[in-house]
Design an enzyme around this catalytic site. Structure first.
Site, PDB file in Angstrom:
ATOM      1  N   HIS A 249       0.900  -1.255  -0.162  1.00 58.28           N
ATOM      2  CA  HIS A 249      -0.089  -0.232  -0.059  1.00 58.28           C
ATOM      3  C   HIS A 249       1.037   1.096  -0.045  1.00 58.28           C
ATOM      4  O   HIS A 249       1.934   1.186   0.853  1.00 58.28           O
ATOM      5  CB  HIS A 249      -0.927  -0.082   1.271  1.00 58.28           C
ATOM      6  CG  HIS A 249      -2.166   0.960   1.234  1.00 58.28           C
ATOM      7  ND1 HIS A 249      -1.639   2.398   1.442  1.00 58.28           N
ATOM      8  CD2 HIS A 249      -3.439   0.651   1.060  1.00 58.28           C
ATOM      9  CE1 HIS A 249      -3.055   2.863   1.285  1.00 58.28           C
ATOM     10  NE2 HIS A 249      -3.990   1.920   1.099  1.00 58.28           N
ATOM     11  N   ARG A 269      -6.692  10.082   0.078  1.00 63.23           N
ATOM     12  CA  ARG A 269      -6.491  10.570  -1.452  1.00 63.23           C
ATOM     13  C   ARG A 269      -7.904  10.536  -2.202  1.00 63.23           C
ATOM     14  O   ARG A 269      -7.927  11.548  -2.921  1.00 63.23           O
ATOM     15  CB  ARG A 269      -5.561   9.705  -2.204  1.00 63.23           C
ATOM     16  CG  ARG A 269      -3.941  10.080  -1.746  1.00 63.23           C
ATOM     17  CD  ARG A 269      -3.079   8.963  -2.234  1.00 63.23           C
ATOM     18  NE  ARG A 269      -3.204   7.706  -1.841  1.00 63.23           N
ATOM     19  CZ  ARG A 269      -3.294   6.486  -2.455  1.00 63.23           C
ATOM     20  NH1 ARG A 269      -3.416   6.172  -3.701  1.00 63.23           N
ATOM     21  NH2 ARG A 269      -3.380   5.294  -1.815  1.00 63.23           N
TER      22      ARG A 269
END
Ligand code: FAD
Length: 641
Positions: A249, A269
């Site tokens: 990740h 994000r």
């Protein structure tokens, strides 16, 4: 045999995360006497930690969404190595599984007009993640547990016992599956608190044990993710598929050191967070690969416009699939443009007000405030890649979730199963995967158990598979061995050495020499793990527990390293510095890992099933040409060139 608690069930589900609970509910709804076993406390599984949401094409926020678009995104994310049938079933059935959760009592965040709200995530064309703030997994597990309790109440009303048809065994670790010929006959394990042994006699086992992250030093995974289900399946005659694909990740915490690896959800994000390097540059624009160039913005202005007007702007490159973002961060840090603690900066404070951040990202707000003394409503976070998820896993048949190989009666769902996500999983696709295939695994395990009714009687295919006492003794001896070994190696030292090998030699960027070195070191570790010792007795003894987990971590690590060395290309969660490009001829190959007689692993190459024409038709020929060999491509339309 003495000193073993014995139970008989129709279906035994190993793992009480989302996949396991959903499978258990389905088996119980099919009338089967079902057990659910979990290594940790009931309710504490990775599923509960899932933050961002569950991907399902419900079209609530953008009505252009459909299962076909979800399927397309999933295949693109997986770089076309996905098990096509799994990706198809997943995209088709995910919305039903989410709506069904509402009938179990789940309370998702809503849109203004009262529908289940859906948020943006990397690689998803439309807002698609059903969510509950950044605590979606908690709501999912709470709901599934509530459903289990309600079924147990029904059983109490009917039989006078809550556990009559569905019983939970928590803090119980399964160390071995037992077979009668090629058929599953039972599962053997111990209670973590007391060290007492248990035997479950059952014709059908569903493995739902989650991931393998603890083989790596920097990981978002918690202590119990030691690849147990992967190794149990292999020892029982199953195989693992495409284990080289490990998801790093892009955003784990990098500071302070004690919390390195803890996840920073992609929602940061998705909700507008931007990534910058130490020079303040929004570097992701430099890392959009050719295959995605048409879909992502080229300037900050275009990217910023997408948040307000997605129909007329392309997506920000921060929302590229995870493998792309993780590699980009890795490159920035390596080039000396990283943050002081060796990551990059992720800032959401420039786009959202403090109030909105605290409302949309409450866990992240508290996580940074409490663990790093950073106020994310006003300051950027420092983040870097962390081992998060394994795309590879137990090879299964798509429709039934039955394990492929020389074993009957074994099923697998959730993260432990391989194939669905190809070479890279899109965020949010795990929660939907575990609901879709957890249900299917429970349903098919129950149908299989119909062949072997508990009470015997007519209609059964044959007698129930029998557990051989010699196998039980062998499982018990293997479990006790580390306790009786004088001067055995310390399990914590071994775990650390294993994690060092995997992190430094089989990590995010891989090289032939290092992978070969890793395999040599893993072979040495295999000899050392065979001599592991644990001081103390059987009562709550974490050193002993780890000693037993180590052989699972080792075999899984060997599969990862061997497959990573074999696949001479870069694709999704597998990046080879010496083979930096995707190679269409490798897209046709699945790497299948099996156990050898001496306890090592072997690797075989198998062809990837073809994309059926009706699904191939969802993609432009030009797009397929980026992934497929010339001979696989559908004929060009006549008249075109
Ligand atoms: P898990 O939920 O991992 O459960 C595994 C179970 O197996 C546990 O009960 C464990 O105790 C048990 N077990 C293991 N070994 C044994 C054994 N030997 N004997 C008995 N029991 C055993 N995915 C998304 O889609 N969206 C997200 O927003 C998201 N956020 C995430 C955030 C974090 C911090 C993490 C770590 C993961 C996240 N993921 C997310 C990934 C997702 O949560 C997991 O992939 C998924 O929950 C796995 O579910 P599962 O049911 O397969 O297994």
């Amino acid at each position: 045999m003495k000193n073993i608690e014995r139970h008989q069930y129709d279906v035994v589900v190993i793992g009480a995360g989302g996949a396991g609970l959903r499978a258990a509910i389905e088996a119980r709804l099919a009338g089967k006497k079902t057990a659910v076993i979990s290594k940790s406390l009931f309710g504490k599984a990775h599923t509960v930690m899932a933050e961002g949401g569950a991907a399902a094409a419900m079209g609530n926020v953008n009505s252009n969404d459909s299962w076909r678009v979800h399927f397309r995104d999933t295949m693109r994310g997986g770089k076309f190595l996905n098990n096509v049938r799994m990706a198809e079933l997943h995209a088709q059935e995910a919305p039903q599984r989410i709506w069904e959760l509402e009938t179990y009592g789940a309370l998702f965040d809503r849109t203004k007009d009262g529908k289940i709200s859906q948020r943006n995530f990397g690689g998803h064309e439309y807002p698609r993640l059903a969510h509950v703030g950044d605590r979606t997994g908690l709501e999912l597990i709470r709901t599934l547990q509530q459903k289990i309790v309600s079924l147990q109440q029904e059983d109490f009303a009917a039989t006078g016992s809550y556990d009559a048809r569905l019983k939970v065994f928590d803090e119980t670790t399964i160390t071995e599956l037992l077979r009668d010929g090629e058929r599953i006959a039972g599962a053997f394990g111990y209670r973590r608190e007391t060290g007492e042994f248990l035997l479950f006699e059952t014709p059908a086992v569903v493995l739902a044990t989650g991931g393998i992250g603890k083989s790596y030093k920097v990981t978002s995974n918690s202590w119990e993710y030691t690849g147990d289900g992967h190794a149990l399946a292999m020892r029982a005659g199953g195989t693992l598929i495409n284990m080289e694909f490990v998801q790093f990740h892009p955003t784990g915490m990098v500071w302070p050191p004690s919390v390195k690896g803890i996840l920073v959800t992609e929602s940061v994000r998705g909700d507008g967070g931007v990534l910058t390097n130490k020079d303040g540059k929004r570097f992701m624009f430099d890392y959009v690969p050719a295959v995605f160039r048409n879909y992502y913005a080229e300037t900050p202005e275009e990217a910023d416009g997408w948040y307000e007007d997605p129909d007329n702007h392309r997506r920000p490159p921060e929302l590229l699939p995870r493998d792309e973002v993780a590699r980009a961060i890795n490159s920035e840090v390596k080039a000396g443009r990283g943050s002081p603690a060796g990551g990059v900066f992720l800032d959401v404070s420039g786009r959202l007000s403090a109030e909105v951040i605290r409302k949309k990202l409450p866990s992240m707000y508290h996580q940074f405030k409490e663990l790093a003394d950073v106020d994310i409503t006003a300051q950027p976070m420092e983040v870097g890649p962390t081992c998060h998820y394994v795309m590879g896993g137990i090879e299964v048949e798509a429709d039934s979730a039955a394990a492929v190989g020389e074993v009957e009666g074994l099923f697998a769902a959730g993260e432990v199963a391989g194939g669905m996500h190809g070479s890279n999983r899109l965020g949010g696709n795990s929660l939907s995967d575990l609901l879709v295939f957890g249900k299917r695994a429970g349903e098919h395990a129950a149908a299989y158990a119909d062949n072997f009714p508990l009470s015997g009687g007519p209609g059964g295919r044959s007698q129930r598979p029998k557990v051989a006492e010699a196998e039980v003794t062998a499982a018990m001896d293997a479990a006790l061995a580390p306790l009786s070994r004088e001067g055995g190696e310390n399990p914590y030292t071994l775990q650390q050495d294993l994690q060092d090998v995997m992190n430094s030699l089989v990590g995010i960027i891989r090289r032939k020499g290092e992978l070969t070195d890793a395999l040599g070191r893993l072979a040495e570790l295999r000899e050392r793990v065979a001599k592991v010792g644990a001081a103390g007795g059987r009562q709550y003894n974490p050193g002993w527990h780890l000693a037993l987990d180590l052989r699972n971590m080792l075999v899984v690590s060997e599969c990862i390293a061997r497959a990573a060395l074999t696949r001479d290309e870069s694709r999704g969660g597998h990046t080879r510095e010496d083979f930096p490009e995707m190679d269409p001829s490798w897209r046709r190959v699945n790497l299948v890992c099996a156990l050898t007689a001496d306890g090592g692993v072997s690797l075989a190459q198998q062809p990837v099933p073809e994309l059926p024409p009706e699904l191939a038709g969802l993609f432009d020929r030009d797009e397929l040409a980026k992934y497929y060999t010339e001979e696989e491509l559908p004929p060009a339309a006549s008249g075109s060139d």
